[in-house]
Motif scaffolding. Structure first.
Motif, short mmCIF file in Angstrom:
data_model
loop_
_atom_site.label_atom_id
_atom_site.label_comp_id
_atom_site.label_asym_id
_atom_site.label_seq_id
_atom_site.Cartn_x
_atom_site.Cartn_y
_atom_site.Cartn_z
N THR A 372 0.86 -1.17 0.00
CA THR A 372 0.00 0.00 0.00
C THR A 372 0.90 1.22 0.00
N GLN A 497 -4.12 3.96 -7.58
CA GLN A 497 -3.79 4.80 -6.44
C GLN A 497 -3.44 6.22 -6.88
N TRP A 498 -4.04 7.16 -6.17
CA TRP A 498 -3.85 8.60 -6.35
C TRP A 498 -4.52 9.15 -7.60
N LEU A 503 -6.12 8.20 -2.22
CA LEU A 503 -5.18 7.10 -2.01
C LEU A 503 -5.55 5.87 -2.82
N ASN A 504 -6.81 5.50 -2.81
CA ASN A 504 -7.24 4.30 -3.50
C ASN A 504 -7.88 4.60 -4.86
#
Length: 534
Positions: A372, A497-498, A503-504
């Protein structure tokens, strides 16, 4: 040694360029370097001047000014390396996608990672300037080489014949930059050699420029050299067909109308030409000696680099150094810049992160399959995808000619892309595009990569080809365009991501399918308007 030599001739005052770039502002003054020792006509007294000027236009894709790697920059207002053509193009096509991300915090650069850019983005502005610097150079060359101008100078018939080919090549190079312009910005400031000096460029939409480019590429066919008969690094008929195929393949995006039948015809011309898939390991296509004969068969149009003669802080020097950390000796450079990595989702297009089942997976996955990534710095600190596709090592294991500035050419167009363009049309059930033929093309590439062959025609689906394009062509500047064509760049059909600064990953507005027109251009050219949503 690379055939491109140092571009060290002195440029005369380009009045046409000054006029074309009147819209540019002081903080990014796109203007040519002039020299009081020369007037335009004095420059042309030497018959070799025409090829020198041609070389300058080609070199504009690779270098950034009159002195390499920096000094006497072509454009002002940004670090010279940041303003290099390929570096700008690569960043705008790759950083907003699932294939790449940059960890540096230079002002407005992180915005390209997470889709938060606006009309003041320095990197968007720099590439816009680069595109139209190239267009302006091309227009001036064409103005300076009309039949009337050549006759007035008493140019010989032999030189005139050469210049006829040069003009076709310059028209291609202008078309290439306009293609990049409409792909990235939609509408563009438009001018040709026919426009009066001193006139501000007018705004033209994608449909107008699309039609102009199709006509141009068809018109120059007769004057370009046949496939693989020109000097390596210069364009030929097949390069023009490849660009035409790119335009047609993206026509639904550009003009809202399918041109798939026309795309197929152009692609078949490329595939049926003298170019062939190189019978070398996949990695050899991206090494310091990728200009050798065995690889030239596949690379239709490269941007050429040499560590001695075309020094730059952009180009493959940027791609290789920025993707490198402490493993710099593996890729033949004198240090890593710890800047670029692939996003973790990119690993999902490969079935085996070790690369043992697909030799195109040229990266160190670390623990990425379970990683992550919370911040961009985690790419290097916590085992992100460290991409080693491009290298300044030769196929024999030697370093390039310079450990700082690389020898590796960048394959802007290569035949493998045409194979996959055909396969995409077949996957979308375009008439006369055979899934069986497409499977053969895909398997030719997979066999070279050591990957398992595709067993059934039914496996040739749009999603499979989108992934296969990522496996074969990653970090070659295609991904943003591919995702847009597949309706997976904006919106939420595909997340990484991003994306959308989450973030996800999150859905992003359709406005991000094009970049904004730089605000400085709007401020100084009343002919221009902003793209919707910016």
């Amino acid at each position: 040694m690379k055939k491109i030599k140092s571009i060290n001739f002195k440029l005369f005052v380009f009045l046409g360029l000054i006029a074309f770039f009147v819209s540019c502002t002081n903080d990014m003054n796109v203007s040519p370097k002039d020299d009081d020792d020369f007037t335009s006509e004095a420059f042309y007294k030497d018959p070799s001047s025409y090829k020198q000027f041609l070389a300058k236009i080609y070199a504009g894709l690779a270098v950034t000014g009159q002195n390499g790697p920096d000094g006497s920059a072509d454009i002002q207002g940004i670090d010279e390396g940041f303003g290099q053509y390929l570096r700008g193009y690569w960043q705008l096509q790759e950083l907003p996608t699932d294939e790449a991300m940059v960890s540096w915090g230079d002002p407005t650069l992180p915005e390209l990672n997470n889709h938060t850019w606006n009309a003041d983005n320095r990197f968007v502005k720099a590439f816009y300037a680069r595109v139209f610097y190239q267009v302006g150079l091309s227009n001036e060359f064409l103005r300076a080489t009309t039949d009337e101008k050549l006759a007035s100078r008493g140019v010989s018939d032999a030189v005139k014949a050469e210049i006829k080919t040069y003009r076709a090549e310059v028209r291609f190079l202008r078309a290439l930059s306009y293609y990049h312009g409409i792909d990235l910005f939609g509408k563009v400031a438009f001018a040709t050699d026919a426009d009066l000096v001193g006139t501000k460029p007018v705004e033209k939409d994608r449909a107008f420029v699309f039609d102009f480019l199709v006509k141009e590429l068809n018109a120059i066919d007769a004057d370009l050299k046949d496939a693989r008969t020109n000097e390596y690094g210069r364009v030929d008929k097949v390069a023009a067909k490849m660009l035409l195929a790119k335009l047609y393949l993206n026509a639904k995006v550009y003009i809202g109308t399918s041109k798939d039948a026309e795309a197929l015809a152009a692609i078949n011309s490329v595939i049926g030409s003298a170019y062939t898939i190189a019978n070398v390991p996949y990695s050899n296509l991206f090494m310091a000696d990728n200009d050798r004969t065995a690889v030239q068969s596949e690379i239709i149009f490269p941007i050429r680099f040499n560590g001695v003669n075309t020094k730059t802080w952009g180009g493959t020097t940027f791609i290789i150094h920025a993707a490198t950390g402490g493993w710099n000796t593996e890729v033949g450079v004198d240090g890593g810049w710890y800047g670029l990595a692939a996003r973790k989702e990119f690993a999902n297009v490969f079935s085996d992160l070790t690369g043992t089942t697909d030799r195109r997976a040229m990266f160190d996955a670390g623990s990425t399959s379970t990683l992550t990534i919370n911040t961009v710095s985690d790419f290097f600190g916590n085992g992100g995808l460290k991409v080693k596709k491009f290298s300044n090592k030769t196929s024999a294991g030697a370093n390039g000619s310079n450990l700082t500035h690389t020898d590796t050419d960048f394959p802007l167009f290569r035949l493998a892309d045409a194979y996959l363009m055909y396969a995409e049309l077949a996957a979308n059930n375009v008439a006369s595009a055979s899934k069986s033929v497409a499977r053969g093309y895909v398997n030719a590439l997979r066999t070279r990569a050591g990957a398992a062959a595709v067993a059934n025609d039914s496996d040739i689906t749009p999603d499979f080809i989108l992934d296969e394009r990522a496996r074969e062509l990653y970090w070659e500047g295609h991904r943003r365009q591919d995702l847009i064509r597949a309706n997976k760049f904006t919106g939420s059909a595909k997340l990484w991501q991003w994306k959308g600064n989450a973030l996800n990953g999150a859905s992003i507005d359709a406005k991000f399918n094009v970049y904004p027109i730089p605000q400085t251009e709007l401020n100084t050219n009343s002919n221009l308007t902003q793209n919707t949503g910016y």
